[in-house]
Design an enzyme around this catalytic site. Structure first.
Site, PDB file in Angstrom:
ATOM      1  N   ALA A  66       0.869  -1.176   0.000  1.00  0.00           N
ATOM      2  CA  ALA A  66       0.000   0.000   0.000  1.00  0.00           C
ATOM      3  C   ALA A  66       0.909   1.230   0.000  1.00  0.00           C
ATOM      4  O   ALA A  66       2.082   1.139   0.360  1.00  0.00           O
ATOM      5  CB  ALA A  66      -0.865  -0.008   1.251  1.00  0.00           C
ATOM      6  N   GLY A 106       0.460  -5.128   0.614  1.00  0.00           N
ATOM      7  CA  GLY A 106      -0.704  -5.082  -0.278  1.00  0.00           C
ATOM      8  C   GLY A 106      -0.392  -5.622  -1.663  1.00  0.00           C
ATOM      9  O   GLY A 106      -1.280  -6.136  -2.351  1.00  0.00           O
ATOM     10  N   GLU A 109      -0.797  -9.209  -1.382  1.00  0.00           N
ATOM     11  CA  GLU A 109      -2.240  -9.451  -1.192  1.00  0.00           C
ATOM     12  C   GLU A 109      -2.999  -9.352  -2.525  1.00  0.00           C
ATOM     13  O   GLU A 109      -3.966 -10.073  -2.758  1.00  0.00           O
ATOM     14  CB  GLU A 109      -2.786  -8.472  -0.152  1.00  0.00           C
ATOM     15  CG  GLU A 109      -2.277  -8.745   1.261  1.00  0.00           C
ATOM     16  CD  GLU A 109      -2.716  -7.691   2.249  1.00  0.00           C
ATOM     17  OE1 GLU A 109      -3.476  -8.033   3.175  1.00  0.00           O
ATOM     18  OE2 GLU A 109      -2.319  -6.519   2.080  1.00  0.00           O
ATOM     19  N   GLU A 129       4.110  -5.967   7.057  1.00  0.00           N
ATOM     20  CA  GLU A 129       3.349  -4.920   7.753  1.00  0.00           C
ATOM     21  C   GLU A 129       3.717  -4.834   9.236  1.00  0.00           C
ATOM     22  O   GLU A 129       3.641  -3.768   9.837  1.00  0.00           O
ATOM     23  CB  GLU A 129       1.847  -5.198   7.615  1.00  0.00           C
ATOM     24  CG  GLU A 129       1.255  -4.868   6.255  1.00  0.00           C
ATOM     25  CD  GLU A 129       1.417  -5.969   5.228  1.00  0.00           C
ATOM     26  OE1 GLU A 129       0.779  -5.894   4.162  1.00  0.00           O
ATOM     27  OE2 GLU A 129       2.209  -6.908   5.461  1.00  0.00           O
TER      28      GLU A 129
HETATM   29  N1  T1G Z   1       4.685   3.342   0.165  1.00  0.00           N
HETATM   30  C1  T1G Z   1       5.210   4.548  -0.154  1.00  0.00           C
HETATM   31  N2  T1G Z   1       6.533   4.770  -0.468  1.00  0.00           N
HETATM   32  C2  T1G Z   1       7.331   3.698  -0.454  1.00  0.00           C
HETATM   33  C3  T1G Z   1       6.861   2.392  -0.130  1.00  0.00           C
HETATM   34  C4  T1G Z   1       5.467   2.233   0.192  1.00  0.00           C
HETATM   35  N3  T1G Z   1       4.941   1.034   0.494  1.00  0.00           N
HETATM   36  N4  T1G Z   1       7.911   1.535  -0.199  1.00  0.00           N
HETATM   37  C5  T1G Z   1       8.986   2.281  -0.564  1.00  0.00           C
HETATM   38  N5  T1G Z   1       8.641   3.568  -0.717  1.00  0.00           N
HETATM   39  C6  T1G Z   1       9.529   4.675  -1.142  1.00  0.00           C
HETATM   40  C7  T1G Z   1      10.619   4.980  -0.103  1.00  0.00           C
HETATM   41  O1  T1G Z   1      10.167   5.902   0.847  1.00  0.00           O
HETATM   42  C8  T1G Z   1      11.719   5.576  -0.985  1.00  0.00           C
HETATM   43  O2  T1G Z   1      11.375   6.917  -1.260  1.00  0.00           O
HETATM   44  C9  T1G Z   1      11.579   4.788  -2.278  1.00  0.00           C
HETATM   45  O3  T1G Z   1      10.250   4.231  -2.280  1.00  0.00           O
HETATM   46  C10 T1G Z   1      12.563   3.659  -2.395  1.00  0.00           C
HETATM   47  O4  T1G Z   1      12.486   2.871  -1.214  1.00  0.00           O
HETATM   48  C11 T1G Z   1      -2.911  -3.072   2.963  1.00  0.00           C
HETATM   49  C12 T1G Z   1      -1.265  -1.906   4.944  1.00  0.00           C
HETATM   50  C13 T1G Z   1      10.339  -2.089  -1.460  1.00  0.00           C
HETATM   51  C14 T1G Z   1      12.080  -3.375  -0.298  1.00  0.00           C
HETATM   52  O5  T1G Z   1       6.275  -2.463   4.092  1.00  0.00           O
HETATM   53  O6  T1G Z   1      10.503  -2.486   2.246  1.00  0.00           O
HETATM   54  O7  T1G Z   1       0.762  -2.878   2.257  1.00  0.00           O
HETATM   55  O8  T1G Z   1      13.268   7.999  -0.128  1.00  0.00           O
HETATM   56  O9  T1G Z   1      14.790   3.426  -0.367  1.00  0.00           O
HETATM   57  O10 T1G Z   1      16.058  -0.114  -0.364  1.00  0.00           O
HETATM   58  O11 T1G Z   1      -1.835  -4.849   3.932  1.00  0.00           O
HETATM   59  O12 T1G Z   1      11.200   0.172   0.189  1.00  0.00           O
HETATM   60  O13 T1G Z   1      13.356   7.583  -2.582  1.00  0.00           O
HETATM   61  O14 T1G Z   1      11.744   9.283  -1.640  1.00  0.00           O
HETATM   62  O15 T1G Z   1      13.410   1.566   0.694  1.00  0.00           O
HETATM   63  O16 T1G Z   1      15.351  -0.631  -2.746  1.00  0.00           O
HETATM   64  C15 T1G Z   1       3.792  -2.911   3.108  1.00  0.00           C
HETATM   65  C16 T1G Z   1       8.043  -1.141   2.258  1.00  0.00           C
HETATM   66  C17 T1G Z   1       3.117  -1.586   3.160  1.00  0.00           C
HETATM   67  C18 T1G Z   1       7.366  -2.435   1.981  1.00  0.00           C
HETATM   68  C19 T1G Z   1      12.670  -1.315  -1.614  1.00  0.00           C
HETATM   69  N6  T1G Z   1       5.000  -2.799   2.316  1.00  0.00           N
HETATM   70  N7  T1G Z   1       9.153  -0.887   1.356  1.00  0.00           N
HETATM   71  O17 T1G Z   1      13.796  -1.092  -0.832  1.00  0.00           O
HETATM   72  O18 T1G Z   1      14.369   1.300  -1.616  1.00  0.00           O
HETATM   73  S1  T1G Z   1       1.724  -1.644   4.241  1.00  0.00           S
HETATM   74  C20 T1G Z   1       6.164  -2.557   2.898  1.00  0.00           C
HETATM   75  C21 T1G Z   1      10.317  -1.580   1.466  1.00  0.00           C
HETATM   76  C22 T1G Z   1       0.561  -2.534   3.368  1.00  0.00           C
HETATM   77  C23 T1G Z   1      -1.594  -3.681   3.251  1.00  0.00           C
HETATM   78  C24 T1G Z   1      -0.668  -2.898   4.112  1.00  0.00           C
HETATM   79  C25 T1G Z   1      11.422  -1.138   0.567  1.00  0.00           C
HETATM   80  C26 T1G Z   1      11.569  -1.992  -0.704  1.00  0.00           C
HETATM   81  P1  T1G Z   1      12.486   7.992  -1.400  1.00  0.00           P
HETATM   82  P2  T1G Z   1      13.809   2.299  -0.506  1.00  0.00           P
HETATM   83  P3  T1G Z   1      14.993  -0.159  -1.413  1.00  0.00           P
END
Ligand code: T1G
Ligand code: NAD
Length: 696
Positions: A66, A106, A109, A129
């Site tokens: 998400a 998400g 999912e 999450e």
């Molecule tokens: N939403 C918004 N921005 C995100 C994002 C996300 N989910 N994931 C990464 N970014 C932005 C981050 O801030 C950075 O921005 C850029 O992307 C690169 O990220 C309904 C509620 C995917 C493994 O927890 O683990 O889904 O600093 O520097 O090292 O059930 O990002 O460049 O401006 O980390 O290559 C669940 C979170 C969400 C995954 C890549 N998903 N992301 O790592 O790059 S909750 C997560 C990561 C959800 C549902 C629920 C990592 C990555 P900027 P980065 P990276």
């Protein structure tokens, strides 16, 4: 021919197959226009006469979750994820999810609502999450266990671990794996879709599966055992328990009932302080990478060979970080005995590590070359000094390195508190000098506090941040001052801790307050672990502090089983020692300090408010670039519980006005430099500003 469905989703066709393609850089997060585009795209494709649908993403990854930045609200109205998922699950034709990069949260999912999943061999899968203080809120808690079984779902959802394609295929999460890039993936997914049509494969809805969850139905013991197995590691966190409850619902309730449980528990976490802190922290760690005045195209030095001077507590661990990522290291000690001892510790650490195979131990040891001759640093691209904490010694070392090292080599000091400018000033190349402050044990602790000297070049600054990422550290750039950010704030906490034991609080009482707060250990256990005799000399000891008195009484800390606590020789368990409390009481009387009851609330305020105050002073002096950097330092280097965000985020959540009032009170009742109120803190409290977002 591509047809745009939304600003980030388009439709393409290949024969009888419709492709719904997401393109929302950097990680294809499920922003509102992605959800709307997916829903419209799937619906359109279902009605277009296409015989199958493939969902695939452009860029470096499949949907990574998400859009966390939308959680705070304010995004335009669009369909919810459940509408998208129903359109996929209930599509009249096979829907195949084609996955590369990381299918997370998400994103996974969404993929779980396809009838089949195809991935490249390098892809990763996870429901992380829990690391945001949340749980999968779009059916993941009910669908994942139906595919991979309850034990695996428990492990994946309470750790947030990303599993590989091989593990996913083996576990039944995906149906096929292909080597190669996105183009190979697209071809494989279209071929899979055509085969599904040709062989009339069933439209498998994960929600209809029951066999895997039935195995755990009513098995309370299994859930109880699992809770016990993670209790220590997840102490203080709410989200792991909530994830477990959802999986219990998946095992014991019909799908739609389980979905209701998931929705209710998700909202409880989403509206709570822990997830707010952990989501804040997610972006704080990413912001720390950005140094405002360093241009994106600044030259990053090519670090192919690293030198480390000193193979003591820190030097050995520092060398391991580079060997772990395949960078050869030359480690130099002052004599053979010290070198052999240091390399012996490195080998033992590798052999003890469960994640390192015997073969890898040899590979990494082969990358570390020992020497007692500093001239072996001549062709190093970077040299990190980790010798005794003594300015004169460090300056003589840097004079030598200035002679020996090739032009352009980066010269770093691992000093924990000394003035990096003073160290640089003895060289002819202060622009190449910088502090790289690792934390003990250096091969384990994630924090790297890079200390920018007044003359450190942009390239040297950018290189230390880049190399920090390469060796899997969380790097924060700070300025030069005594103790930099972390130790400087720690000193303030330590000062009050030592004062309160004289006033009547016991070491155990104070440590318990921080233990309850969520720290791995309190100040007195920490001192016992580091050793009470660091910097202590018997011949000059004068019973002028509690620590001196303990040392004079033969107490050295954990290393000899007696410090502020007594330690069980077998289990290393710590027991409060009444003899220590007595020694402290006698010293307090000598100092004319009357002992009294000190409440836990007072202890918490007197330990943490001086840290907050010092953090504000650090921002005033531009030693930290932004408030959130201070939080990254404390979460990664000093065990501040991430579900409280860090000292700056926590202070904002307590309320700066409340903290200012208390600091003014303690300043007049107790005095001391660390209680002198920071003007920035005062003005932010008056203006309703925040420390966490303050940029200096
Ligand atoms: N939403 C918004 N921005 C995100 C994002 C996300 N989910 N994931 C990464 N970014 C932005 C981050 O801030 C950075 O921005 C850029 O992307 C690169 O990220 C309904 C509620 C995917 C493994 O927890 O683990 O889904 O600093 O520097 O090292 O059930 O990002 O460049 O401006 O980390 O290559 C669940 C979170 C969400 C995954 C890549 N998903 N992301 O790592 O790059 S909750 C997560 C990561 C959800 C549902 C629920 C990592 C990555 P900027 P980065 P990276
Ligand atoms: P240590 O005493 O364990 O190791 C220092 C090593 O340097 C010893 O092995 C010694 O033989 C070697 N040495 C001394 N002079 C030398 C010389 N001229 N040439 C080559 N080798 C020489 O100390 P440590 O704890 O590893 O600390 C090293 C540095 O790291 C200090 O500046 C310290 O402040 C800093 N630091 C320590 C910690 C920690 O927790 N121990 C954490 C962060 C930073």
């Amino acid at each position: 021919m591509a047809e745009t469905v939304s600003e980030s989703v388009r439709l393409e066709t290949e024969g009888d197959v419709a492709l719904v393609i997401v393109d929302n850089p950097p990680v294809n997060a499920l922003s509102w226009h992605v959800r709307q585009g997916l829903f419209d795209g799937i619906t359109q494709a279902s009605e277009s006469g296409a015989k199958a649908i493939v969902v695939i993403c452009d860029g470096r990854t499949f949907i990574a979750g998400a859009d966390i930045s939308e959680f705070g609200g304010g995004a335009p109205q669009a369909v919810g994820l459940q509408e998208v998922q129903s359109a996929m699950e209930d599509a009249p034709v096979p829907v195949i999810a084609a996955i590369h990069g990381t299918a997370l949260g998400g994103g996974l999912e969404v993929a779980l609502c396809a009838h089949y999943r195809v991935a490249v061999s390098s892809a990763k899968f996870g429901l992380p999450e829990v690391n945001l203080g949340l749980l999968p809120g779009a059916g993941g808690t009910q669908r994942l266990p139906r595919l991979v079984g309850v034990p695996k779902a428990l492990e994946m959802m309470t750790t947030g671990r990303h599993i590989s394609s091989a593990e996913a295929l083996d576990g039944g999460l995906i149906d096929d794996v292909v080597d190669g890039d996105v183009a190979a993936l697209r071809a494989a997914a279209v071929a899979f879709a055509n085969r599904a049509v040709a062989e009339n494969l069933p439209l498998l809805r994960v929600r209809d599966r029951d066999d895997k969850v039935a195995e755990a139905r009513g098995d309370e013991q299994m859930f109880a055992d699992f809770r016990r197995s993670i209790a220590r590691k997840t102490r203080g966190f709410l989200a792991p328990e909530y994830n477990i409850r959802c999986i219990e619902a998946a095992a014991n309730l019909p799908f739609d009932e389980g979905l209701k449980v998931e929705g209710k528990l998700f909202m409880e976490l989403m509206t709570g302080p822990q997830s707010a802190a952990q989501r804040y922290y997610f972006f704080a760690e990413r912001a720390a990478n950005k140094i405002p005045d360093i241009a994106k195209d600044t030259e990053i030095l090519d670090i192919q060979h690293v030198g480390v001077l000193g193979a003591g507590t820190m030097g050995g661990g520092i060398a391991m970080n580079f060997a772990n990522v395949g960078i050869p290291v030359t480690i130099v000690e002052r004599d053979q005995a010290s070198l052999d001892k240091g390399l012996g510790v490195v080998r033992k650490n590798y052999e003890r590590s469960r994640s390192t195979t015997a073969e890898q131990v040899e590979e990494r040891m082969a990358l570390i070359t020992g020497s007692t001759d500093k001239n072996d640093f001549a062709d190093c691209d970077m040299v990190i000094e980790a010798v005794f904490e003594d300015m004169a010694l460090k300056q003589s070392i840097f004079r030598e390195l200035d002679e020996i090292c090739k032009p352009g080599a980066l010269l770093a000091s691992n000093t924990s508190a000394l003035d990096v400018n003073e160290i640089a000033s003895v060289t002819s190349r202060p622009e190449s000098v910088i502090g790289m402050h690792f934390f003990s044990p250096a091969n384990v602790m994630k924090l790297l506090e890079n200390v920018r000297g007044d003359k450190s070049s942009d390239s040297v600054v950018a290189t230390t941040m880049a190399i920090g990422k390469k060796i899997k550290k969380v790097s924060v750039m700070v300025g030069v001052c005594p103790g930099f950010v972390g130790n400087r704030m720690l000193f303030m906490r330590g000062a009050e801790a030592e004062r309160m034991i004289l006033e009547g609080a016991t070491p155990a009482q104070i440590d318990n307050v921080l233990d309850e707060f969520g720290f791995p250990m309190g100040p007195f256990s920490m001192m016992d672990l580091a050793g009470l005799d660091i910097g202590w000399k018997e011949e000059t000891s004068s019973s002028s502090t509690v620590r001196e008195i303990l040392c004079e009484n033969g107490r050295r800390g954990q290393k000899n089983g007696r410090g502020y606590y007594t330690y069980d020789p077998e289990t290393r368990a710590a027991t409060p020692d009444p003899e220590v409390v007595e020694l402290i009481k006698e010293f307090a009387v000598e100092q004319g300090i009357e002992q009294r009851e000190v409440s836990d609330q007072e202890i918490l305020e007197r330990l943490l408010y001086p840290m907050v105050n010092e953090g504000a002073k650090i921002l005033e002096e531009k030693i930290a670039i932004r408030g959130s950097d201070i939080d990254v330092v404390w979460v990664n280097g000093y065990g501040w519980p991430v579900y409280r965000g860090g000292p700056m985020h926590w202070a904002d959540s307590v309320g700066l006005a409340e903290i200012v009032e208390k600091i003014e009170g303690y300043s007049s009742s107790l005095g001391g430099k660390h209680w002198e109120l920071s003007p920035l803190l005062k003005s932010l409290a008056e203006s309703g500003g925040q420390l966490q977002t303050h940029a200096s």
